[in-house]
Scaffold this active site. Sequence first.
Site, PDB file in Angstrom:
ATOM      1  N   SER A  67      -8.692 -10.805 -10.669  1.00  0.00           N
ATOM      2  CA  SER A  67      -9.092  -9.455 -11.107  1.00  0.00           C
ATOM      3  C   SER A  67     -10.018  -8.730 -10.144  1.00  0.00           C
ATOM      4  O   SER A  67     -10.265  -7.533 -10.335  1.00  0.00           O
ATOM      5  CB  SER A  67      -9.775  -9.527 -12.469  1.00  0.00           C
ATOM      6  OG  SER A  67      -8.799  -9.577 -13.458  1.00  0.00           O
ATOM      7  N   LYS A  70      -8.709  -5.618  -8.755  1.00  0.00           N
ATOM      8  CA  LYS A  70      -8.699  -4.375  -9.546  1.00  0.00           C
ATOM      9  C   LYS A  70      -9.687  -3.338  -9.009  1.00  0.00           C
ATOM     10  O   LYS A  70      -9.530  -2.140  -9.231  1.00  0.00           O
ATOM     11  CB  LYS A  70      -8.991  -4.706 -11.017  1.00  0.00           C
ATOM     12  CG  LYS A  70      -7.879  -5.561 -11.634  1.00  0.00           C
ATOM     13  CD  LYS A  70      -8.211  -6.109 -13.012  1.00  0.00           C
ATOM     14  CE  LYS A  70      -7.059  -6.977 -13.501  1.00  0.00           C
ATOM     15  NZ  LYS A  70      -7.339  -7.698 -14.753  1.00  0.00           N
ATOM     16  N   TYR A 194       1.472  -5.735 -10.153  1.00  0.00           N
ATOM     17  CA  TYR A 194       0.224  -6.237 -10.760  1.00  0.00           C
ATOM     18  C   TYR A 194       0.054  -7.741 -10.498  1.00  0.00           C
ATOM     19  O   TYR A 194      -1.009  -8.192 -10.056  1.00  0.00           O
ATOM     20  CB  TYR A 194       0.230  -5.938 -12.266  1.00  0.00           C
ATOM     21  CG  TYR A 194      -0.934  -6.563 -12.995  1.00  0.00           C
ATOM     22  CD1 TYR A 194      -2.191  -5.960 -12.966  1.00  0.00           C
ATOM     23  CD2 TYR A 194      -0.790  -7.768 -13.681  1.00  0.00           C
ATOM     24  CE1 TYR A 194      -3.270  -6.549 -13.611  1.00  0.00           C
ATOM     25  CE2 TYR A 194      -1.863  -8.360 -14.327  1.00  0.00           C
ATOM     26  CZ  TYR A 194      -3.102  -7.747 -14.286  1.00  0.00           C
ATOM     27  OH  TYR A 194      -4.177  -8.342 -14.911  1.00  0.00           O
ATOM     28  N   TYR A 246     -15.714  -8.950 -17.936  1.00  0.00           N
ATOM     29  CA  TYR A 246     -15.181  -9.242 -19.266  1.00  0.00           C
ATOM     30  C   TYR A 246     -16.240  -8.940 -20.324  1.00  0.00           C
ATOM     31  O   TYR A 246     -16.973  -7.959 -20.202  1.00  0.00           O
ATOM     32  CB  TYR A 246     -14.708 -10.708 -19.355  1.00  0.00           C
ATOM     33  CG  TYR A 246     -14.004 -11.166 -18.110  1.00  0.00           C
ATOM     34  CD1 TYR A 246     -12.751 -10.644 -17.794  1.00  0.00           C
ATOM     35  CD2 TYR A 246     -14.576 -12.069 -17.218  1.00  0.00           C
ATOM     36  CE1 TYR A 246     -12.082 -11.038 -16.640  1.00  0.00           C
ATOM     37  CE2 TYR A 246     -13.912 -12.465 -16.067  1.00  0.00           C
ATOM     38  CZ  TYR A 246     -12.676 -11.943 -15.788  1.00  0.00           C
ATOM     39  OH  TYR A 246     -12.026 -12.322 -14.654  1.00  0.00           O
ATOM     40  N   VAL A 264     -10.616 -14.593 -12.612  1.00  0.00           N
ATOM     41  CA  VAL A 264     -10.469 -15.921 -13.219  1.00  0.00           C
ATOM     42  C   VAL A 264     -10.180 -17.019 -12.191  1.00  0.00           C
ATOM     43  O   VAL A 264     -10.146 -18.198 -12.539  1.00  0.00           O
ATOM     44  CB  VAL A 264      -9.408 -15.951 -14.345  1.00  0.00           C
ATOM     45  CG1 VAL A 264      -9.837 -15.112 -15.532  1.00  0.00           C
ATOM     46  CG2 VAL A 264      -8.037 -15.542 -13.844  1.00  0.00           C
TER      47      VAL A 264
HETATM   48  N1  GLU Z   1      -4.050 -12.054 -13.249  1.00  0.00           N
HETATM   49  C1  GLU Z   1      -4.965 -12.320 -14.338  1.00  0.00           C
HETATM   50  C2  GLU Z   1      -4.382 -11.824 -15.637  1.00  0.00           C
HETATM   51  O1  GLU Z   1      -3.673 -10.839 -15.639  1.00  0.00           O
HETATM   52  C3  GLU Z   1      -6.252 -11.670 -14.013  1.00  0.00           C
HETATM   53  C4  GLU Z   1      -7.329 -12.065 -14.937  1.00  0.00           C
HETATM   54  C5  GLU Z   1      -8.707 -11.948 -14.345  1.00  0.00           C
HETATM   55  O2  GLU Z   1      -8.966 -12.397 -13.246  1.00  0.00           O
HETATM   56  O3  GLU Z   1      -9.534 -11.367 -15.059  1.00  0.00           O
HETATM   57  O4  GLU Z   1      -4.607 -12.376 -16.662  1.00  0.00           O
END
Ligand code: GLU
Length: 311
Positions: A67, A70, A194, A246, A264
């Site tokens: 993530s 992002k 994604y 999160y 994650v």
């Molecule tokens: N590729 C992970 C998902 O879509 C990313 C989650 C993360 O790193 O927060 O669940």
Amino acid sequence: MAGAEDMDRLLAEVLAATAPLRGSGRVATYIPALADVDPNRFGIAFADGTGEVHGAGDCDVPFSIQSISKVFTLALALERVGPALWDKVGREPSGSAFNSIVQLEHEQGKPRNPLINPGAIVVTDQLVGDGGADAAIDRLLAFLRVEAGDGSIRVDDAVAASEAATGARNRSLAWFMKSFGILTNDVETVLSAYFRHCALAMSCRQLARAGLFLAFDGRDPCTGREVVAWHRARRINSVMMLCGHYDNSGEFAFRVGLPGKSGVGGGILAVAPGHGTIAVWSPGLNEAGTSAAGAAALEALVERTGWSVFF
Ligand code: GLU
């Protein structure tokens, strides 16, 4: 700013101080390809205002940034579509899990922010708009390679395939948003981009260098080149501060006091405005999904440097 030797010493000190925490927490297993990572890995890197990157531990080992990507897709989408992006995605902390669907129903398919999964899928939708998924990934790779000054950055295809094979929840989120008219492109096309940007493999050194523009109001501090407009850099940082970890974003702000983003895969990118960027990697996650030893290392670094934005 501390001198180069001071910084090397400081990183070594943080590495030693957080050694007892290495291996604590739990490695993410819901993406099977991430389950095999050695939980005892630990790397940290700091990119300073001259572009120099200091590192300690496993700072040259590529890991799955997940993530953290992002942040970069948000920067590219804002440059591409401008403030209209905010019609499709909010900028409030979610207070729920990164892949929660409940809130989406209450809020007519508009995700709370661009750093939770549905919000990032909306951002990716904007990037695949012209040219499709492959072109979007090519543009993202080109951006990261330039910012990191390293042409070797790549997508880990095995991780992307693993995520695509097990991505039922992300597919549900995407289709749900499609039903509300929030997603404009073909769902599988958007998800293919994604899954691949989440599967980017980068080392702490590459990551810290690639994010450096965020610490210097959108400019590469070495060349003065504008990467994103200053007001965008500030806003990206504000979203990271409020939504980057999160359901423990408040805890991270409280303990570390820097804009940051967790993945994650166990990585965290943190921005110390006017000083530089820090990337840390330790695969064991706390209950909310943030690297346990990574967050502790950032807390230890900020304690020693006084770099909280609340200073
Ligand atoms: N590729 C992970 C998902 O879509 C990313 C989650 C993360 O790193 O927060 O669940």
